[in-house]
Design a protein around this motif. Sequence first.
Motif, PDB file in Angstrom:
ATOM      1  N   UNK A   1     -16.239  19.247  -1.980  1.00 38.70           N
ATOM      2  CA  UNK A   1     -16.474  18.647  -0.676  1.00 38.70           C
ATOM      3  C   UNK A   1     -17.804  19.150  -0.132  1.00 38.70           C
ATOM      4  N   UNK A   2     -18.703  18.219   0.220  1.00 37.06           N
ATOM      5  CA  UNK A   2     -20.022  18.551   0.760  1.00 37.06           C
ATOM      6  C   UNK A   2     -20.782  19.498  -0.158  1.00 37.06           C
ATOM      7  N   UNK A   3     -20.678  19.239  -1.457  1.00 35.78           N
ATOM      8  CA  UNK A   3     -21.418  20.030  -2.439  1.00 35.78           C
ATOM      9  C   UNK A   3     -20.788  21.341  -2.812  1.00 35.78           C
ATOM     10  N   UNK A   4     -19.693  21.726  -2.178  1.00 32.70           N
ATOM     11  CA  UNK A   4     -19.014  22.983  -2.478  1.00 32.70           C
ATOM     12  C   UNK A   4     -17.734  22.704  -3.268  1.00 32.70           C
ATOM     13  N   UNK A   5     -17.552  23.470  -4.328  1.00 33.46           N
ATOM     14  CA  UNK A   5     -16.388  23.294  -5.193  1.00 33.46           C
ATOM     15  C   UNK A   5     -15.455  24.485  -5.044  1.00 33.46           C
ATOM     16  N   UNK A   6     -14.189  24.188  -4.823  1.00 29.26           N
ATOM     17  CA  UNK A   6     -13.165  25.226  -4.703  1.00 29.26           C
ATOM     18  C   UNK A   6     -12.127  25.036  -5.788  1.00 29.26           C
ATOM     19  N   UNK A   7     -11.909  26.091  -6.584  1.00 26.58           N
ATOM     20  CA  UNK A   7     -10.918  26.037  -7.663  1.00 26.58           C
ATOM     21  C   UNK A   7      -9.643  26.730  -7.206  1.00 26.58           C
ATOM     22  N   UNK A   8      -8.520  26.113  -7.504  1.00 27.00           N
ATOM     23  CA  UNK A   8      -7.231  26.659  -7.087  1.00 27.00           C
ATOM     24  C   UNK A   8      -6.326  26.838  -8.290  1.00 27.00           C
TER      25      UNK A   8
ATOM     26  N   UNK B   1      -5.974  17.164   1.011  1.00 30.58           N
ATOM     27  CA  UNK B   1      -6.955  16.170   1.470  1.00 30.58           C
ATOM     28  C   UNK B   1      -7.008  16.035   2.994  1.00 30.58           C
ATOM     29  N   UNK B   2      -6.090  16.683   3.703  1.00 30.33           N
ATOM     30  CA  UNK B   2      -6.033  16.513   5.155  1.00 30.33           C
ATOM     31  C   UNK B   2      -7.310  16.969   5.847  1.00 30.33           C
ATOM     32  N   UNK B   3      -8.010  17.968   5.261  1.00 31.03           N
ATOM     33  CA  UNK B   3      -9.235  18.463   5.872  1.00 31.03           C
ATOM     34  C   UNK B   3     -10.410  17.515   5.677  1.00 31.03           C
ATOM     35  N   UNK B   4     -10.291  16.583   4.724  1.00 26.31           N
ATOM     36  CA  UNK B   4     -11.416  15.696   4.404  1.00 26.31           C
ATOM     37  C   UNK B   4     -11.223  14.286   4.924  1.00 26.31           C
ATOM     38  N   UNK B   5      -9.983  13.851   5.129  1.00 29.16           N
ATOM     39  CA  UNK B   5      -9.741  12.468   5.525  1.00 29.16           C
ATOM     40  C   UNK B   5      -8.426  12.373   6.284  1.00 29.16           C
ATOM     41  N   UNK B   6      -8.277  11.265   6.986  1.00 27.66           N
ATOM     42  CA  UNK B   6      -7.012  10.966   7.659  1.00 27.66           C
ATOM     43  C   UNK B   6      -6.122  10.179   6.705  1.00 27.66           C
TER      44      UNK B   6
ATOM     45  N   UNK C   1       0.825  -1.219   0.000  1.00 28.89           N
ATOM     46  CA  UNK C   1       0.000   0.000   0.000  1.00 28.89           C
ATOM     47  C   UNK C   1       0.857   1.267   0.000  1.00 28.89           C
ATOM     48  N   UNK C   2       0.432   2.243  -0.788  1.00 27.57           N
ATOM     49  CA  UNK C   2       1.141   3.507  -0.918  1.00 27.57           C
ATOM     50  C   UNK C   2       0.604   4.513   0.105  1.00 27.57           C
ATOM     51  N   UNK C   3      -0.712   4.728   0.075  1.00 30.07           N
ATOM     52  CA  UNK C   3      -1.388   5.600   1.036  1.00 30.07           C
ATOM     53  C   UNK C   3      -2.716   4.962   1.426  1.00 30.07           C
ATOM     54  N   UNK C   4      -3.170   5.243   2.644  1.00 30.72           N
ATOM     55  CA  UNK C   4      -4.489   4.801   3.087  1.00 30.72           C
ATOM     56  C   UNK C   4      -5.303   6.029   3.476  1.00 30.72           C
ATOM     57  N   UNK C   5      -6.570   6.051   3.062  1.00 30.47           N
ATOM     58  CA  UNK C   5      -7.477   7.158   3.367  1.00 30.47           C
ATOM     59  C   UNK C   5      -8.539   6.658   4.340  1.00 30.47           C
ATOM     60  N   UNK C   6      -8.646   7.289   5.496  1.00 27.22           N
ATOM     61  CA  UNK C   6      -9.659   6.937   6.481  1.00 27.22           C
ATOM     62  C   UNK C   6     -10.656   8.073   6.597  1.00 27.22           C
ATOM     63  N   UNK C   7     -11.918   7.789   6.182  1.00 27.78           N
ATOM     64  CA  UNK C   7     -12.945   8.820   6.174  1.00 27.78           C
ATOM     65  C   UNK C   7     -14.282   8.184   6.540  1.00 27.78           C
ATOM     66  N   UNK C   8     -14.938   8.745   7.572  1.00 27.91           N
ATOM     67  CA  UNK C   8     -16.249   8.282   8.034  1.00 27.91           C
ATOM     68  C   UNK C   8     -16.232   6.782   8.339  1.00 27.91           C
ATOM     69  N   UNK C   9     -15.167   6.333   8.989  1.00 28.51           N
ATOM     70  CA  UNK C   9     -15.088   4.950   9.401  1.00 28.51           C
ATOM     71  C   UNK C   9     -14.686   3.969   8.319  1.00 28.51           C
ATOM     72  N   UNK C  10     -14.468   4.447   7.116  1.00 26.47           N
ATOM     73  CA  UNK C  10     -14.072   3.579   6.018  1.00 26.47           C
ATOM     74  C   UNK C  10     -12.624   3.853   5.639  1.00 26.47           C
ATOM     75  N   UNK C  11     -11.897   2.784   5.326  1.00 26.79           N
ATOM     76  CA  UNK C  11     -10.489   2.891   4.952  1.00 26.79           C
ATOM     77  C   UNK C  11     -10.295   2.421   3.517  1.00 26.79           C
ATOM     78  N   UNK C  12      -9.639   3.255   2.735  1.00 24.88           N
ATOM     79  CA  UNK C  12      -9.342   2.915   1.342  1.00 24.88           C
ATOM     80  C   UNK C  12      -7.834   2.913   1.150  1.00 24.88           C
TER      81      UNK C  12
END
Length: 333
Positions: A259-266, A139-144, A44-55
Amino acid sequence: PAGAAARCARCGGTLHRNRPDSLDRTLALTVAGIVLFVIANSFPFLSFQMQGQTTETTLATGVKDLYASGMWELAGVVLFTSILAPGIQLALLLVVLVPLKLGWLPPGFPTLFRYVKTLAPWGMMDVFMLGILVSVVKLLDMATIVPGISLFAFGILIFVLAAAQSSLDPDIVWSRVPVDVRFRRSPTSVERVLSCPVCELVTPESSAPRRGGQAHCPRCGDPLHRRKPVSIQRTWALIIAAVVCYVPAIALPIMQVTSLGQTQADTILSGVIFLLDQGMWPLALVVFIASVFVPLLKLLILIFLLISVQLRSAWRPRDRTRLYRITEAIGRW
């Protein structure tokens, strides 16, 4: 002597550097690099933990996702520059160095070693890692984010492969390749010579072997030219294209995060500001230098050099040569 360098009397450029134990060190680093490459592509390269689910993701996950999203061109670029090119380069180094260490040359040896140099600029693992770091911060604000063993192996591999490239002395390798006695004569004082851009063999123009009217190096087989064909015209065309691309690349959004229906362009600059707000000023500095400052600097230097060459300027040729070397040093950054 060991560690010393020979420099050109005209421009000060390095002609040769004595690297002690070049073959042994490069072979050791290559073997270490292959082990790290296998680990980087197997775990595994990276794991994403969000809302109790791990990818979990692997190094190839990004390529697969880009392809599944219909961006097969970008998927191909990422696959080649971050996985295939470094892997093939390590394999070629092993195929070349092991027989050399054992004292024999495999069939097609010059072609294989020529591909090592051709592939070197296309292995962009360091650029890929920079992109990973920027994405993780976003992504730090959305997932661990949990780094995997593959990420650490990939990071170490970047330095190991760079060390292997810097420790290898190509002159030692090329000196083992026999040259046909017909092409080994010394040129006369008035005879034009051709220098091979790959193995650096100097050959009298009249003695160089020809295929289809084109001169080729008698040692490595690379095409020989006294000058790069239509160099000025091709460089101007690419510079103009780069200038046209530079402005929208800096001014327009490079990434959108929903995120949560809001789109931010950078844009690139807003991304740099975001990194500064997060307290990650070293990463912000790297992104600004690599994505904004260096491309602009390279464009300005190349435009200046092109104009000076076309005007046949004799102004400070040694300093202009140093400017050219700067553009080579900063390379793809």
